[in-house]
Design an enzyme around this catalytic site. Structure first.
Site, mmCIF file in Angstrom:
data_model
loop_
_atom_site.group_PDB
_atom_site.id
_atom_site.type_symbol
_atom_site.label_atom_id
_atom_site.label_comp_id
_atom_site.label_asym_id
_atom_site.label_seq_id
_atom_site.Cartn_x
_atom_site.Cartn_y
_atom_site.Cartn_z
ATOM 1 N N HIS A 171 -13.145 -2.189 -2.486
ATOM 2 C CA HIS A 171 -12.673 -1.388 -3.632
ATOM 3 C C HIS A 171 -12.771 -2.155 -4.944
ATOM 4 C CE1 HIS A 171 -10.876 2.099 -1.484
ATOM 5 N NE2 HIS A 171 -11.020 1.267 -0.476
ATOM 6 N N ASP A 383 -13.174 -3.963 -13.253
ATOM 7 C CA ASP A 383 -12.488 -3.078 -12.320
ATOM 8 C C ASP A 383 -13.504 -2.570 -11.319
ATOM 9 O OD1 ASP A 383 -10.339 -1.569 -11.342
ATOM 10 O OD2 ASP A 383 -9.717 -0.967 -13.355
HETATM 11 P P1 ADQ Z 1 -6.113 -0.099 -8.455
HETATM 12 O O1 ADQ Z 1 -6.280 -1.493 -8.941
HETATM 13 O O2 ADQ Z 1 -4.772 0.268 -7.997
HETATM 14 O O3 ADQ Z 1 -7.151 0.249 -7.299
HETATM 15 P P2 ADQ Z 1 -6.935 2.279 -10.130
HETATM 16 O O4 ADQ Z 1 -8.281 2.674 -9.672
HETATM 17 O O5 ADQ Z 1 -6.743 2.411 -11.588
HETATM 18 O O6 ADQ Z 1 -6.550 0.788 -9.756
HETATM 19 O O7 ADQ Z 1 -5.879 3.197 -9.415
HETATM 20 C C1 ADQ Z 1 -4.526 3.236 -9.799
HETATM 21 C C2 ADQ Z 1 -3.866 4.413 -9.082
HETATM 22 O O8 ADQ Z 1 -2.445 4.305 -9.216
HETATM 23 C C3 ADQ Z 1 -4.284 5.756 -9.679
HETATM 24 O O9 ADQ Z 1 -4.627 6.641 -8.651
HETATM 25 C C4 ADQ Z 1 -3.042 6.244 -10.389
HETATM 26 O O10 ADQ Z 1 -2.821 7.633 -10.337
HETATM 27 C C5 ADQ Z 1 -1.930 5.560 -9.629
HETATM 28 N N1 ADQ Z 1 -0.824 5.359 -10.558
HETATM 29 C C6 ADQ Z 1 -0.925 5.015 -11.825
HETATM 30 N N2 ADQ Z 1 0.277 4.996 -12.397
HETATM 31 C C7 ADQ Z 1 1.153 5.305 -11.463
HETATM 32 C C8 ADQ Z 1 2.558 5.422 -11.447
HETATM 33 N N3 ADQ Z 1 3.282 5.206 -12.526
HETATM 34 N N4 ADQ Z 1 3.131 5.706 -10.291
HETATM 35 C C9 ADQ Z 1 2.398 5.932 -9.200
HETATM 36 N N5 ADQ Z 1 1.068 5.851 -9.167
HETATM 37 C C10 ADQ Z 1 0.454 5.532 -10.278
HETATM 38 C C11 ADQ Z 1 -8.217 -0.427 -6.588
HETATM 39 C C12 ADQ Z 1 -9.296 -1.085 -7.443
HETATM 40 C C13 ADQ Z 1 -9.891 -0.065 -8.406
HETATM 41 C C14 ADQ Z 1 -10.424 1.127 -7.622
HETATM 42 C C15 ADQ Z 1 -9.386 1.649 -6.673
HETATM 43 C C16 ADQ Z 1 -9.952 2.721 -5.752
HETATM 44 O O11 ADQ Z 1 -8.758 -2.184 -8.165
HETATM 45 O O12 ADQ Z 1 -10.929 -0.637 -9.166
HETATM 46 O O13 ADQ Z 1 -10.764 2.170 -8.518
HETATM 47 O O14 ADQ Z 1 -8.874 0.606 -5.842
HETATM 48 O O15 ADQ Z 1 -11.075 2.267 -5.087
#
Ligand code: ADQ
Length: 503
Positions: A171, A383
């Site tokens: 990921h 990312d």
């Molecule tokens: P993350 O580093 O967690 O994921 P991201 O892709 O931005 O990063 O996902 C964050 C998730 O957390 C989003 O689905 C969002 O809706 C959720 N979220 C945000 N704020 C929130 C809150 N206040 N409460 C609950 N949930 C919340 C890792 C990798 C990324 C990759 C993903 C998926 O680092 O690059 O995109 O996996 O493969």
């Protein structure tokens, strides 16, 4: 087509829920947060199967089993817990995963702590996950491991004589050779990773970096099929694919239009009348580029004073890994910057430039933020993908939101035709992009957002899973089209600067 008869065994660091002791002495189960869970939950619910992972609690008791069974019945698939001691958590998770692999794979090698005891713990815990998989798996299951915590799982399973096909999806980004070389265990790790039969990356950038490392470090590897297959003398070929992850776009759109979210978004907008709302939503993490983003916002307010009182930045930060010192320092730095910027620009009795929210907000509140905002500022230093960028577009139901996106987010490759791409290290460039977004003509906003929303809907999480499973069954990736690539172009950059300074 996917073989629907195959049961899916998902293996990830954590189960998609967190157990913790409740006030009455019993166990409370809370749904987990983060990109991986968001992506896979709807799929396992539909197909059925097993999810192997850590349940979020150190002790492995009959009570834990019972709580998991109750949750599994509700969820519609089995939950198989991996028991990890506090010591395992310290060495494997906080240590090797989050103080070595996480910074290294995000190109931040100076933040790595290459403690050899972390590596030993990582090997032991991957062995431990393999034991649970061996106890759970049937010979015709489809085993799909996820992410940087489980790079050694396939090697551990092979060592135990397990021969069924194994697939893996990373990921997070895969680093370029020069950075990967810093890892003291670089050969062992790369060879272990090649024990999987299918390795999936988010972007062509990561695929390119991986192939570059294989070429340099494994002279006995034979790379064919337009770099989508690696053959080693002692084992069958490994397929290397690119599968950019998506979101459950239809669900986000539906929820964004719901009465509850509409009311909450309207209430937020009513508090900020006549203002352009810019939104940042991130886990507390140094890879997300929050301090540089805040500095860019400050510069935009200084350089374009007409934005003052007309723009509000809502920055939501979700607490994460706050037991690691670097994360605590980051929190302090963000609070300091928010204080400085609000101190410099706040008008008595009126406008406050940054609304800072430091807590985990529930999903509907998050969607209300997405819907209330006209601009999303997503500026990670690097990312894997970044789901926030995609979720914002899905929730921009009026079709006039503007996405400012880091060119180092994996999402940039798919979203380059609609987003304003920025270099997150370039504070002036980001300040200009903020100004450009705030002053963008309505027709351009709509045209850009239309392209973004179409892409997000088409390339959703269901398509991601289907494509990955089809690739795992086909084993020959030639039939799978490659996703778009992103490489900055000098012409586009020149055109950008020409426009930025044109009067
Ligand atoms: P993350 O580093 O967690 O994921 P991201 O892709 O931005 O990063 O996902 C964050 C998730 O957390 C989003 O689905 C969002 O809706 C959720 N979220 C945000 N704020 C929130 C809150 N206040 N409460 C609950 N949930 C919340 C890792 C990798 C990324 C990759 C993903 C998926 O680092 O690059 O995109 O996996 O493969």
């Amino acid at each position: 087509m996917i073989d629907q008869a195959r049961r899916l065994v998902v293996v990830s660091n954590r189960l998609p829920l967190v157990l913790s002791p409740g006030a009455d002495g019993g166990l409370v189960s809370k749904p987990g947060s983060g990109g991986l869970v968001t992506a896979l939950l709807p799929v396992l619910r539909d197909r059925g199967g097993v999810w192997v992972g850590w349940p979020g609690i150190a002790d492995h008791t009959a009570e834990v089993e019972a709580a998991l069974d109750r949750s599994a019945k509700k969820a519609g698939y089995r939950l198989a817990p991996v028991a990890l001691s506090a010591e395992d958590q310290a060495g494997f998770y906080h240590g090797f995963s989050n103080e070595v692999l996480w910074p290294l794979f995000h190109d931040l090698q100076s933040l790595c702590n290459f403690d050899p005891s972390y590596w030993r713990s990582y090997c032991e815990v991957n062995h431990h996950y393999a034991q649970v998989v061996l106890a759970e798996a049937r010979p015709d299951d489809f085993i799909w491991a996820h992410d940087y915590q489980l790079l050694l799982l396939a090697a551990e399973l092979r060592r135990a004589g397990f021969t069924a096909p194994l697939a893996f999806f990373l990921h997070i980004p895969f680093p370029p050779l020069d950075i990967y070389l810093k890892l003291p265990w670089r050969f062992t790790l790369l060879r272990a990773l090649l024990e999987y039969d299918l390795i999936g990356f988010q972007t062509l950038r990561d695929h390119r970096n991986f192939i570059q490392c294989v070429r340099a470090l494994m002279p006995d590897a034979h790379i064919t099929h337009r770099t989508r297959r690696v053959d080693l003398p002692d084992r069958r070929g490994v397929s290397i694919g690119v599968f950019p992850i998506g979101i459950d776009a239809a669900a986000f759109q539906r929820q964004a239009r719901s009465a509850g979210v509409t009311a909450a978004a309207n209430a937020l907008r009513a508090e900020l009348p006549q203002r352009e709302v810019i939104l940042g939503v991130d886990r507390l993490d140094y890879t997300k580029g929050i301090p540089l983003r805040l500095e860019a916002f400050r510069l935009a307010l200084r350089q374009y004073p007409e934005l003052q009182e007309h723009v509000t930045l809502i920055q939501v930060v979700v607490p994460s890994r706050d037991d690691i010192p670097q994360y605590r320092n980051l929190k302090t730095r963000i609070e300091q910057l928010v204080g400085e910027i609000n101190g410099e620009f706040t008008r008595p009795g009126g406008w406050v430039p940054i609304h800072y929210v430091y807590r985990s907000v529930d999903r509907l509140d998050l969607i209300a933020y997405y819907r209330a905002a006209q601009i999303a500022l997503v500026s990670p230093l690097k990312d894997g993908m970044n789901l926030v960028a995609k979720e914002f577009c899905a929730c921009s139901v009026h079709g006039d939101g503007v996405l400012i996106l880091s060119e180092f987010a994996g999402a940039a490759a798919q979203m380059q035709n609609g987003a304003l791409l920025v270099n997150p290290y370039d504070i002036e460039g980001m300040a200009n992009a903020i100004h450009q977004a705030c002053t963008m003509p309505h027709a351009e906003r709509q045209a850009r957002m239309k392209r973004l929303r179409q892409g997000v809907s088409r390339q959703d999480v269901f398509r991601w899973v289907n494509t990955f499973l089809e690739a795992a069954i086909a084993r020959d990736l030639d039939a799978f089209p490659l996703p778009p690539d992103y490489v900055p172009s000098a012409e586009a950059e020149q055109a950008y600067w020409d426009t930025a300074f044109a009067e």
